[in-house]
Design a protein around this motif. Structure first.
Motif, PDB file in Angstrom:
ATOM      1  N   ARG A   1       0.857  -1.191   0.000  1.00 59.28           N
ATOM      2  CA  ARG A   1       0.000   0.000   0.000  1.00 59.28           C
ATOM      3  C   ARG A   1       0.882   1.225   0.000  1.00 59.28           C
ATOM      4  O   ARG A   1       2.018   1.197   0.452  1.00 59.28           O
ATOM      5  CB  ARG A   1      -0.939  -0.011   1.204  1.00 59.28           C
ATOM      6  N   VAL A   2       0.352   2.333  -0.510  1.00 54.85           N
ATOM      7  CA  VAL A   2       1.143   3.522  -0.788  1.00 54.85           C
ATOM      8  C   VAL A   2       0.576   4.740  -0.072  1.00 54.85           C
ATOM      9  O   VAL A   2      -0.641   4.919  -0.004  1.00 54.85           O
ATOM     10  CB  VAL A   2       1.150   3.778  -2.319  1.00 54.85           C
ATOM     11  N   VAL A   3       1.471   5.570   0.443  1.00 55.66           N
ATOM     12  CA  VAL A   3       1.130   6.913   0.909  1.00 55.66           C
ATOM     13  C   VAL A   3       1.852   7.867  -0.029  1.00 55.66           C
ATOM     14  O   VAL A   3       3.073   7.790  -0.184  1.00 55.66           O
ATOM     15  CB  VAL A   3       1.561   7.154   2.371  1.00 55.66           C
ATOM     16  N   ALA A   4       1.088   8.741  -0.677  1.00 58.02           N
ATOM     17  CA  ALA A   4       1.652   9.720  -1.606  1.00 58.02           C
ATOM     18  C   ALA A   4       1.758  11.062  -0.891  1.00 58.02           C
ATOM     19  O   ALA A   4       0.817  11.491  -0.223  1.00 58.02           O
ATOM     20  CB  ALA A   4       0.764   9.848  -2.835  1.00 58.02           C
ATOM     21  N   ILE A   5       2.922  11.715  -1.028  1.00 57.95           N
ATOM     22  CA  ILE A   5       3.188  12.938  -0.263  1.00 57.95           C
ATOM     23  C   ILE A   5       3.686  14.052  -1.180  1.00 57.95           C
ATOM     24  O   ILE A   5       4.602  13.841  -1.971  1.00 57.95           O
ATOM     25  CB  ILE A   5       4.246  12.675   0.834  1.00 57.95           C
ATOM     26  N   GLU A   6       3.072  15.218  -1.043  1.00 53.24           N
ATOM     27  CA  GLU A   6       3.566  16.449  -1.662  1.00 53.24           C
ATOM     28  C   GLU A   6       4.133  17.305  -0.543  1.00 53.24           C
ATOM     29  O   GLU A   6       3.566  17.349   0.560  1.00 53.24           O
ATOM     30  CB  GLU A   6       2.438  17.220  -2.349  1.00 53.24           C
ATOM     31  N   VAL A   7       5.225  17.995  -0.794  1.00 53.48           N
ATOM     32  CA  VAL A   7       5.850  18.863   0.201  1.00 53.48           C
ATOM     33  C   VAL A   7       5.734  20.295  -0.296  1.00 53.48           C
ATOM     34  O   VAL A   7       6.150  20.600  -1.416  1.00 53.48           O
ATOM     35  CB  VAL A   7       7.333  18.493   0.412  1.00 53.48           C
ATOM     36  N   LYS A   8       5.139  21.157   0.520  1.00 58.61           N
ATOM     37  CA  LYS A   8       4.949  22.558   0.157  1.00 58.61           C
ATOM     38  C   LYS A   8       5.507  23.452   1.254  1.00 58.61           C
ATOM     39  O   LYS A   8       5.145  23.311   2.424  1.00 58.61           O
ATOM     40  CB  LYS A   8       3.465  22.884  -0.052  1.00 58.61           C
ATOM     41  N   ALA A   9       6.370  24.376   0.870  1.00 60.34           N
ATOM     42  CA  ALA A   9       6.962  25.320   1.834  1.00 60.34           C
ATOM     43  C   ALA A   9       6.014  26.495   2.031  1.00 60.34           C
ATOM     44  O   ALA A   9       6.340  27.645   1.767  1.00 60.34           O
ATOM     45  CB  ALA A   9       8.327  25.790   1.355  1.00 60.34           C
ATOM     46  N   THR A  10       4.817  26.177   2.487  1.00 56.30           N
ATOM     47  CA  THR A  10       3.792  27.172   2.760  1.00 56.30           C
ATOM     48  C   THR A  10       2.924  26.657   3.909  1.00 56.30           C
ATOM     49  O   THR A  10       2.859  25.447   4.140  1.00 56.30           O
ATOM     50  CB  THR A  10       2.924  27.440   1.509  1.00 56.30           C
ATOM     51  N   ALA A  11       2.274  27.554   4.613  1.00 58.14           N
ATOM     52  CA  ALA A  11       1.424  27.150   5.738  1.00 58.14           C
ATOM     53  C   ALA A  11       0.115  26.532   5.268  1.00 58.14           C
ATOM     54  O   ALA A  11      -0.428  25.642   5.908  1.00 58.14           O
ATOM     55  CB  ALA A  11       1.158  28.339   6.652  1.00 58.14           C
ATOM     56  N   ALA A  12      -0.404  27.018   4.145  1.00 61.90           N
ATOM     57  CA  ALA A  12      -1.687  26.522   3.639  1.00 61.90           C
ATOM     58  C   ALA A  12      -1.567  26.263   2.143  1.00 61.90           C
ATOM     59  O   ALA A  12      -1.303  27.185   1.376  1.00 61.90           O
ATOM     60  CB  ALA A  12      -2.786  27.529   3.915  1.00 61.90           C
ATOM     61  N   PRO A  13      -1.756  25.012   1.706  1.00 68.27           N
ATOM     62  CA  PRO A  13      -1.672  24.726   0.279  1.00 68.27           C
ATOM     63  C   PRO A  13      -2.776  25.451  -0.499  1.00 68.27           C
ATOM     64  O   PRO A  13      -3.867  25.672   0.023  1.00 68.27           O
ATOM     65  CB  PRO A  13      -1.843  23.213   0.189  1.00 68.27           C
ATOM     66  N   ARG A  14      -2.454  25.809  -1.724  1.00 67.32           N
ATOM     67  CA  ARG A  14      -3.433  26.464  -2.601  1.00 67.32           C
ATOM     68  C   ARG A  14      -4.201  25.411  -3.374  1.00 67.32           C
ATOM     69  O   ARG A  14      -3.776  24.264  -3.474  1.00 67.32           O
ATOM     70  CB  ARG A  14      -2.708  27.380  -3.589  1.00 67.32           C
ATOM     71  N   SER A  15      -5.326  25.821  -3.938  1.00 69.64           N
ATOM     72  CA  SER A  15      -6.053  24.880  -4.781  1.00 69.64           C
ATOM     73  C   SER A  15      -5.144  24.540  -5.956  1.00 69.64           C
ATOM     74  O   SER A  15      -4.426  25.382  -6.478  1.00 69.64           O
ATOM     75  CB  SER A  15      -7.367  25.488  -5.260  1.00 69.64           C
ATOM     76  N   GLY A  16      -5.123  23.318  -6.336  1.00 71.66           N
ATOM     77  CA  GLY A  16      -4.236  22.868  -7.395  1.00 71.66           C
ATOM     78  C   GLY A  16      -2.974  22.203  -6.881  1.00 71.66           C
ATOM     79  O   GLY A  16      -2.341  21.438  -7.608  1.00 71.66           O
ATOM     80  N   ASP A  17      -2.591  22.488  -5.632  1.00 68.01           N
ATOM     81  CA  ASP A  17      -1.383  21.871  -5.074  1.00 68.01           C
ATOM     82  C   ASP A  17      -1.529  20.360  -4.896  1.00 68.01           C
ATOM     83  O   ASP A  17      -0.535  19.652  -4.780  1.00 68.01           O
ATOM     84  CB  ASP A  17      -1.005  22.508  -3.733  1.00 68.01           C
ATOM     85  N   THR A  18      -2.761  19.884  -4.858  1.00 65.72           N
ATOM     86  CA  THR A  18      -2.992  18.451  -4.636  1.00 65.72           C
ATOM     87  C   THR A  18      -3.395  17.714  -5.918  1.00 65.72           C
ATOM     88  O   THR A  18      -3.718  16.541  -5.863  1.00 65.72           O
ATOM     89  CB  THR A  18      -4.080  18.242  -3.576  1.00 65.72           C
ATOM     90  N   ARG A  19      -3.363  18.374  -7.058  1.00 63.16           N
ATOM     91  CA  ARG A  19      -3.869  17.765  -8.298  1.00 63.16           C
ATOM     92  C   ARG A  19      -3.147  16.462  -8.652  1.00 63.16           C
ATOM     93  O   ARG A  19      -3.779  15.518  -9.128  1.00 63.16           O
ATOM     94  CB  ARG A  19      -3.834  18.751  -9.450  1.00 63.16           C
ATOM     95  N   HIS A  20      -1.852  16.377  -8.400  1.00 59.68           N
ATOM     96  CA  HIS A  20      -1.116  15.148  -8.727  1.00 59.68           C
ATOM     97  C   HIS A  20      -1.453  14.032  -7.736  1.00 59.68           C
ATOM     98  O   HIS A  20      -1.483  12.861  -8.110  1.00 59.68           O
ATOM     99  CB  HIS A  20       0.387  15.404  -8.763  1.00 59.68           C
ATOM    100  N   LEU A  21      -1.724  14.400  -6.495  1.00 59.61           N
ATOM    101  CA  LEU A  21      -2.152  13.403  -5.508  1.00 59.61           C
ATOM    102  C   LEU A  21      -3.517  12.838  -5.900  1.00 59.61           C
ATOM    103  O   LEU A  21      -3.748  11.630  -5.806  1.00 59.61           O
ATOM    104  CB  LEU A  21      -2.217  14.020  -4.114  1.00 59.61           C
ATOM    105  N   LEU A  22      -4.418  13.709  -6.339  1.00 62.09           N
ATOM    106  CA  LEU A  22      -5.749  13.269  -6.752  1.00 62.09           C
ATOM    107  C   LEU A  22      -5.663  12.398  -8.006  1.00 62.09           C
ATOM    108  O   LEU A  22      -6.393  11.412  -8.134  1.00 62.09           O
ATOM    109  CB  LEU A  22      -6.655  14.470  -6.979  1.00 62.09           C
TER     110      LEU A  22
END
Length: 132
Positions: free
Chosen positions: A72-93
């Motif tokens: 099983r997989v956990v996919a992780i994006e790393v963002k140097a911001t306090a709150a991700p913007r819309s679109g920051d999760t598009r690859h995770l989705l």
């Protein structure tokens, strides 16, 4: 190099592939490197493997893929911001759509204070809360 250099102050504005001019910043890559190192340490304690995903041509990219012994997989994006913007999760989705139940969770690691789930069910977790 001080804080101004990390934030790209004084660097020439460059065009990036998306066509949006940006300054070269070091803070984001340094933060991503720190989080990656932490995830690798924690994953090793769980006998999990850590890798990176980038499709041919670079259309989709996920910063970290943690695969457990059960595959099983956990996919992780790393963002140097306090709150991700819309679109920051598009690859995770995109990956969630492809993997279905094999994807245990999708996570964005931030510099924020609070952990929560966004409207798409992606976990938003501050790096300060990471631990084995």
């Amino acid at each position: 190099m001080g804080s101004a250099g990390l934030l790209g102050v004084g660097y020439k504005v460059q065009d990036v592939p998306s066509g949006v001019p940006r300054r070269q910043r070091l803070l984001g890559p340094l933060y991503e490197s720190l989080v990656t190192q932490s995830i690798q340490v924690y994953a090793s304690l769980a006998d999990a493997k850590v890798s990176h995903l980038r499709t041919k041509g670079g259309a989709q990219e996920v910063d970290l893929i943690v695969e457990g012994p059960d595959r099983r997989v956990v996919a992780i994006e790393v963002k140097a911001t306090a709150a991700p913007r819309s679109g920051d999760t598009r690859h995770l989705l995109w990956l969630r759509e492809r993997l279905g139940p094999t994807l245990a969770d999708a996570v964005v690691i931030t510099t924020g204070t609070y952990a929560y789930r966004d409207e798409d069910g992606v976990a938003v977790v501050p790096a300060a809360l990471l631990g084995p």
